[in-house]
Each structure stands twice: as structure tokens, then as C-alpha cells.
Enzyme design. Structure first.
Site, PDB file in Angstrom:
ATOM      1  N   ASP A   8     -10.263   6.647   2.432  1.00  0.00           N
ATOM      2  CA  ASP A   8     -10.455   6.191   1.043  1.00  0.00           C
ATOM      3  C   ASP A   8     -11.206   4.864   0.902  1.00  0.00           C
ATOM      4  OD1 ASP A   8      -8.925   8.440   0.709  1.00  0.00           O
ATOM      5  OD2 ASP A   8      -7.227   7.452  -0.241  1.00  0.00           O
ATOM      6  N   LYS A  25      -9.113  14.483  -1.243  1.00  0.00           N
ATOM      7  CA  LYS A  25      -7.656  14.621  -1.234  1.00  0.00           C
ATOM      8  C   LYS A  25      -7.073  14.223  -2.585  1.00  0.00           C
ATOM      9  CE  LYS A  25      -5.924  10.519   1.169  1.00  0.00           C
ATOM     10  NZ  LYS A  25      -5.828   9.574   0.087  1.00  0.00           N
ATOM     11  N   CYS A  69      -2.044   4.909   1.141  1.00  0.00           N
ATOM     12  CA  CYS A  69      -2.606   6.128   1.738  1.00  0.00           C
ATOM     13  C   CYS A  69      -2.601   6.118   3.264  1.00  0.00           C
ATOM     14  CB  CYS A  69      -3.999   6.387   1.181  1.00  0.00           C
ATOM     15  SG  CYS A  69      -3.919   6.885  -0.548  1.00  0.00           S
TER      16      CYS A  69
HETATM   17  N1  TIU Z   1      -5.968   5.125  -1.053  1.00  0.00           N
HETATM   18  C1  TIU Z   1      -4.859   4.555  -1.532  1.00  0.00           C
HETATM   19  O1  TIU Z   1      -4.173   3.832  -0.846  1.00  0.00           O
HETATM   20  N2  TIU Z   1      -4.550   4.813  -2.860  1.00  0.00           N
HETATM   21  C2  TIU Z   1      -3.849   3.933  -3.666  1.00  0.00           C
HETATM   22  O2  TIU Z   1      -3.561   4.230  -4.817  1.00  0.00           O
HETATM   23  N3  TIU Z   1      -3.531   2.743  -3.110  1.00  0.00           N
HETATM   24  C3  TIU Z   1      -2.910   1.680  -3.710  1.00  0.00           C
HETATM   25  O3  TIU Z   1      -2.584   0.728  -2.995  1.00  0.00           O
HETATM   26  N4  TIU Z   1      -2.707   1.689  -5.023  1.00  0.00           N
END
Ligand code: TIU
Length: 222
Positions: free
Chosen positions: A26, A131, A164
Site C-alpha cells: 500500500d 485488496k 495493513c
Molecule cells: N494500508 C493501511 O495500513 N491502511 C490504513 O488504513 N492504515 C492506517 O494506518 N489508517
């Protein structure tokens, strides 16, 4: 590629690099740039940028070694059909997934903010998985892709450490994949939560996995 000993906590791992993949989780504009989802949730997105240079170094080494590389992107189709209500309705209207923002609709596939930042952009041939959840296995073909390639170990990088990345490490462990997180290649919107997540992973003899850093890995690869 052959067997590599990687210094790590709570103890070194000895991994067959042919059975190891790199996952970059991500690294999207919506999380790393000031105008996206992360910022909308009240976070200082600048805290995540320290991961960029070490991830670039690990990506370069992995590409040289011919290692399987997987990039993930959290997000949803324009109709938000795969977005669980637990994600969609968590915040007030206007601050939700799918709402318009400066980089397009928040966490919607194809919008500018959903894209991976240029610095760590996937190269042709690398796997890019969309995802809908936090853990990278949830409603993705990741498990099958790894098994097809005989991969049993994951080197985990990306954002955020405590959401994540952490969710992916736990899911990997449940599915029988070893996970090694590189401390300098993951970051949280909270340094305290970053530390807490990594300490949880290595606690109890490495209950979910291992923690190392890019220098330790790259030294071994030289
Ligand atoms: N990729 C991921 O970690 N999504 C989130 O929403 N992370 C946060 O820390 N909010």
C-alpha cells in the site's frame, strides 16, 4: 539465489531466497501524500516518507536477484461494492472512502490518490494486487500465487506498520507463511504504534514473525 542468514529479532532466520518473496504494501499516494485518505483521518502523512529510500534499496536488490515482488493497493471499485460497511461508515460523511478529495475519490481504484507513488512504482512483470481489506490475503489471490511459486517466506515492507502490515503478518502466519518485517521499510502515523506493532510481532519468541532492517538484509545479499 541460495540460503541466506538474516540477522533478525527475536533470532536470525535462515531462508532459501528462492522460496522468499518481497511484498510492498500500500505505498499509495492516498497514504503517503498530504491530500489523501491518511490525512483525512487526521494523520501526519510525512511520517511515512522515511520508508521510501530503504524500500527503493530493497526493491533494487530484489530485482537484481530475480525475486518475486508483490505490490498491493488498498482500495475499491467506483461503486464501492466490495467495501465492507465497517470501513465505509466509520467516519462522518465527507470523510469517507469514495468521497471526493484533492487526489480524486478516496481509496477508489483508478483515482490518482489510489496509485502507488512513483518512487517505488511496480515494474512490468511484478505482481500488483488490489485488496479491499487491511490484510493482503483477504479477497486477493495472494495465497494461491505464493503457493504456485513455492514461496514460504515473505519480506514485508510498506505502510502502515500497525494496520495493513501488521494484519498481513498475522494472516501470513495463520496460513503457514513466515514473515520478516523490515523496521526501516515500514512506518506508522504514530511512532509509538509502529514500535508496539513490531514488539508484538517479535514477542513470545516471535509469535507472528521476525523483525530486521534493510541494512541487515542487504549486507547478507552482497
Ligand atoms: N494500508 C493501511 O495500513 N491502511 C490504513 O488504513 N492504515 C492506517 O494506518 N489508517
Amino acid at each position: 539465489m541460495t540460503e541466506l542468514t538474516i540477522p533478525a529479532r527475536p533470532h536470525a532466520v535462515i531462508w532459501e531466497m528462492n522460496e522468499t518473496a518481497l511484498i510492498v504494501i500500500d505505498m499509495q499516494k492516498d497514504f503517503l501524500y498530504p491530500d489523501g485518505y491518511g490525512a483525512l483521518l487526521g494523520n501526519d502523512t510525512g511520517l511515512l516518507l522515511r520508508t521510501v529510500a530503504p524500500i527503493q534499496a530493497v526493491l533494487a536488490a530484489a530485482r537484481k536477484q530475480g525475486m518475486t515482488i508483490i505490490h498491493t493497493r488498498e482500495g475499491h471499485p467506483a461503486d464501492l461494492s466490495d467495501c465492507p460497511p465497517t470501513k465505509l461508515t466509520r467516519w462522518p460523511a465527507g470523510n469517507r472512502i469514495g468521497d471526493p478529495g484533492p487526489m480524486g475519490r478516496i481509496l477508489v481504484q483508478g483515482e490518482p490518490g489510489h496509485g502507488i507513488i512513483d518512487e517505488v512504482a511496480p515494474l512490468p512483470g511484478e505482481i500488483v494486487l488490489d485488496k479491499p481489506g487491511k490484510n493482503s490475503f483477504y479477497r486477493t489471490p495472494l495465497d494461491e500465487l505464493l503457493r504456485e511459486q513455492g514461496i514460504v517466506n515473505l519480506i514485508v515492507t510498506g505502510v502502515t506498520t500497525d494496520v495493513c502490515c501488521f494484519a498481513t503478518v498475522i494472516a501470513a502466519n495463520d496460513r503457514g507463511f513466515n514473515a520478516l518485517v523490515l523496521d526501516d521499510c515500514v512506518a506508522s502515523y504514530s511512532p509509538d504504534r509502529h514500535t508496539a506493532a513490531l514488539e508484538t510481532i517479535v514477542a513470545q519468541g516471535g509469535i507472528f514473525g521476525w523483525v530486521s532492517d534493510s541494512t541487515a538484509l542487504l549486507d547478507g545479499w552482497k
